[in-house]
Design an enzyme around this catalytic site. Structure first.
Site, short mmCIF file in Angstrom:
data_model
loop_
_atom_site.label_atom_id
_atom_site.label_comp_id
_atom_site.label_asym_id
_atom_site.label_seq_id
_atom_site.Cartn_x
_atom_site.Cartn_y
_atom_site.Cartn_z
NE ARG A 1 92.28 0.15 25.46
CZ ARG A 1 91.85 0.97 24.50
NH1 ARG A 1 92.10 0.70 23.24
NH2 ARG A 1 91.16 2.05 24.81
NE ARG B 1 98.80 22.15 24.08
CZ ARG B 1 98.14 20.99 23.96
NH1 ARG B 1 97.62 20.41 25.01
NH2 ARG B 1 98.00 20.42 22.80
CG ASP C 1 86.44 14.80 25.97
OD1 ASP C 1 87.07 15.34 25.04
OD2 ASP C 1 86.86 13.81 26.58
NE ARG D 1 92.25 12.65 28.45
CZ ARG D 1 91.21 13.27 27.98
NH1 ARG D 1 90.06 13.17 28.59
NH2 ARG D 1 91.27 13.98 26.88
CD GLU E 1 95.30 19.55 15.96
OE1 GLU E 1 94.30 19.04 15.42
OE2 GLU E 1 95.55 19.41 17.16
CE1 TYR F 1 89.80 19.25 25.20
CE2 TYR F 1 89.13 17.42 26.59
CZ TYR F 1 89.27 17.99 25.34
OH TYR F 1 88.84 17.30 24.23
NE ARG G 1 94.89 16.30 16.50
CZ ARG G 1 93.92 16.12 17.39
NH1 ARG G 1 93.57 14.91 17.75
NH2 ARG G 1 93.30 17.15 17.93
P1 FAD Z 1 83.26 27.12 22.54
O1 FAD Z 1 82.96 26.11 21.50
O2 FAD Z 1 84.58 27.77 22.51
O3 FAD Z 1 82.12 28.24 22.47
C1 FAD Z 1 82.27 29.50 23.08
C2 FAD Z 1 81.66 30.51 22.13
O4 FAD Z 1 81.64 31.79 22.80
C3 FAD Z 1 82.48 30.69 20.87
O5 FAD Z 1 81.68 30.52 19.73
C4 FAD Z 1 83.00 32.13 20.98
O6 FAD Z 1 83.09 32.79 19.72
C5 FAD Z 1 81.94 32.78 21.86
N1 FAD Z 1 82.43 33.96 22.56
C6 FAD Z 1 83.53 34.06 23.32
N2 FAD Z 1 83.68 35.31 23.79
C7 FAD Z 1 82.63 36.03 23.30
C8 FAD Z 1 82.23 37.39 23.42
N3 FAD Z 1 82.95 38.27 24.13
N4 FAD Z 1 81.09 37.80 22.79
C9 FAD Z 1 80.37 36.91 22.05
N5 FAD Z 1 80.71 35.62 21.90
C10 FAD Z 1 81.83 35.18 22.52
N6 FAD Z 1 85.58 16.96 22.63
C11 FAD Z 1 85.16 15.69 22.41
O7 FAD Z 1 84.23 15.22 23.06
N7 FAD Z 1 85.76 14.93 21.42
C12 FAD Z 1 86.79 15.38 20.68
O8 FAD Z 1 87.30 14.66 19.81
C13 FAD Z 1 87.26 16.71 20.91
N8 FAD Z 1 88.27 17.22 20.19
C14 FAD Z 1 88.75 18.47 20.48
C15 FAD Z 1 89.82 18.95 19.75
C16 FAD Z 1 90.35 20.20 20.03
C17 FAD Z 1 91.53 20.71 19.26
C18 FAD Z 1 89.79 20.96 21.09
C19 FAD Z 1 90.39 22.30 21.46
C20 FAD Z 1 88.69 20.51 21.79
C21 FAD Z 1 88.15 19.26 21.49
N9 FAD Z 1 87.03 18.78 22.16
C22 FAD Z 1 86.60 17.49 21.92
C23 FAD Z 1 86.31 19.61 23.17
C24 FAD Z 1 85.16 20.45 22.56
O9 FAD Z 1 85.68 21.29 21.56
C25 FAD Z 1 84.48 21.28 23.68
O10 FAD Z 1 83.90 20.39 24.61
C26 FAD Z 1 83.39 22.25 23.22
O11 FAD Z 1 83.71 22.91 22.03
C27 FAD Z 1 83.17 23.31 24.31
O12 FAD Z 1 82.08 24.16 23.95
P2 FAD Z 1 81.93 25.59 24.63
O13 FAD Z 1 80.58 26.09 24.24
O14 FAD Z 1 82.25 25.52 26.07
O15 FAD Z 1 83.09 26.49 24.00
#
Ligand code: FAD
Length: 377
Positions: free
Chosen positions: A173, A246, A347, A169, A298, A345, A277
């Site tokens: 360009r 990771r 977004d 992905r 990072e 993963y 980065r």
């Molecule tokens: P999470 O944000 O992980 O939320 C899960 C929550 O559950 C957490 O708060 C955790 O504490 C809680 N939890 C887990 N287990 C328990 C438990 N047993 N009891 C109580 N609470 C619990 N997306 C983009 O669109 N653009 C970007 O530029 C981008 N950059 C990124 C960069 C990085 C380094 C990473 C890793 C991801 C990036 N993303 C990006 C993706 C984005 O972070 C995710 O889409 C989003 O955070 C997912 O949300 P979630 O609610 O699924 O997970």
């Protein structure tokens, strides 16, 4: 029971699902084991600048529906992601575009660049791994400058052992377009992602510092339906083994100057520089003159059981293990979603689309939630 839904996780998936349930008049309790809400999209002010605590987050989407939804809860600026690459002290435009090729080879037009690429490409009929594939697309010099060291650091693996899907992905360009994301909607919430999460959770009871797995027998009594967004392997006490991730570490530096690196993201692609980065947060907020600036470095880390899970490692073996977990979910009682629950993963737009789809299924089939499918955005 006191609530209709207990939602485990105040990240983007949990908060979006909670917002939908509340809007439909359901009684909702959200818990999170962290002391704060937002999950990985959380931002916090440092010296008046919104700092992305868990890696830089740029909102981008092709979906008018997701864009419309998220704009109910935040105002977005017009930030466009144009990262740069630093390799052996030289800076390059990135993602690879006509200007990058000009910097490398002095080629000035699409035709000149294409002719040079033709000479550089290493033909390979059936590329079996990331290295084969990228060599067949752009040749060795570009591979070594932009891909080889960076990928080895990120994955802690030789690119010859990685599937090409990881890199496919990455745009290459033959125009001067250096906008990383080819999506029509892009930006950063002007009040930060934490305010966005707060608005999603407005009017909803939230308890932080509560680990569901540490007290599940009691917490299960609170609601007939539980939405769990933590790690699926932990939910089942690692019954079929661990699903690895990771992990990353972040070092934050405050500099007493208005601008440190002149851009939001600079990637370091050499293998012998440990970080991947450096992120200067004020540029996401498109701030002008400031009295200081915050930069995060990072660095990929080695996965261990207490490490913070960032990127799932979707090898065939791990995906097979994930399937084993998914097959034993009691779908009547539990909805397991989000990036950790689905070992994918996502977004942010995919996370939102996935939570909206999960709520739709919930309303249409109250008793049994279908298996999650990759969300359409
Ligand atoms: P999470 O944000 O992980 O939320 C899960 C929550 O559950 C957490 O708060 C955790 O504490 C809680 N939890 C887990 N287990 C328990 C438990 N047993 N009891 C109580 N609470 C619990 N997306 C983009 O669109 N653009 C970007 O530029 C981008 N950059 C990124 C960069 C990085 C380094 C990473 C890793 C991801 C990036 N993303 C990006 C993706 C984005 O972070 C995710 O889409 C989003 O955070 C997912 O949300 P979630 O609610 O699924 O997970």
């Amino acid at each position: 029971m006191t609530y209709d839904y207990l939602i485990v996780g105040a990240g983007l998936f949990g908060a979006t699902f909670a917002q939908q349930a509340r809007e439909a008049g359901r009684r909702v309790l959200v818990i999170d084991k962290r002391p704060v809400i937002g999950g990985n999209i959380r931002t916090e002010k440092v010296e008046g600048i919104d700092v992305h605590l868990h890696g830089p987050h740029i909102f981008h989407t092709k979906s008018p529906r997701v864009w419309e939804f998220v704009n109910r809860f935040a105002t977005f600026n017009h930030f466009v992601n144009r990262p740069k690459v630093c390799y052996r002290g030289q800076l390059f435009s990135f993602p690879i575009n006509l200007f990058t090729l000009y910097q490398m080879w002095g080629t000035k037009t699409p035709a000149e660049a294409e002719a040079r690429l033709q000479r550089e490409r290493v033909p390979c009929e059936t590329p079996r791994n990331l290295e084969d594939w990228i060599l067949s697309q752009v040749g060795r010099e570009i591979y070594e400058t932009f891909i080889q060291g960076y990928t080895t650091k990120q994955w802690k693996m030789d690119p010859k052992e990685l599937p090409s899907s990881i890199i496919r992905r990455l745009p290459i360009r033959l125009t001067f377009d250096d906008n990383y994301f080819a999506d029509p909607y892009q930006g950063i919430p002007v009040d930060g992602y934490t305010a966005l999460t707060e608005r999603l959770l407005e009017g909803i009871e939230v308890r932080t510092g509560v680990d569901y797995l540490a007290d599940r027998a009691e917490l299960d009594k609170l609601a007939p339906r539980i939405v769990y967004t933590g790690r699926i392997d932990e939910f089942f006490d690692l019954r079929f083994g661990e699903l690895p991730y990771r992990t990353l570490s972040f070092r934050q530096d405050v500099y007493e100057q208005s601008d440190h690196q002149g851009n939001a993201i600079i990637n370091y692609t050499e293998a012998d520089i440990p970080h991947t980065r450096r992120v200067e947060h004020k540029h996401f907020a498109m701030m002008g003159e400031t009295k200081c600036t915050v930069v995060t470095t990072e660095t990929p880390g080695t996965w261990h059981k207490n490490a913070t899970p960032y990127y799932p490692i979707n090898t065939a073996e791990n995906d097979q293990r994930y399937k084993q977990y998914r097959e034993v979910v009691d779908h009547e009682r539990f909805l397991i979603g989000g990036r950790l629950g689905e070992y994918r993963y996502y977004d942010m737009d995919q996370t939102i689309a996935s939570a909206l789809a999960a709520w739709k299924r919930e309303v249409e089939k109250p008793a049994i939630a279908a298996k999650p499918s990759r969300p359409r955005v």
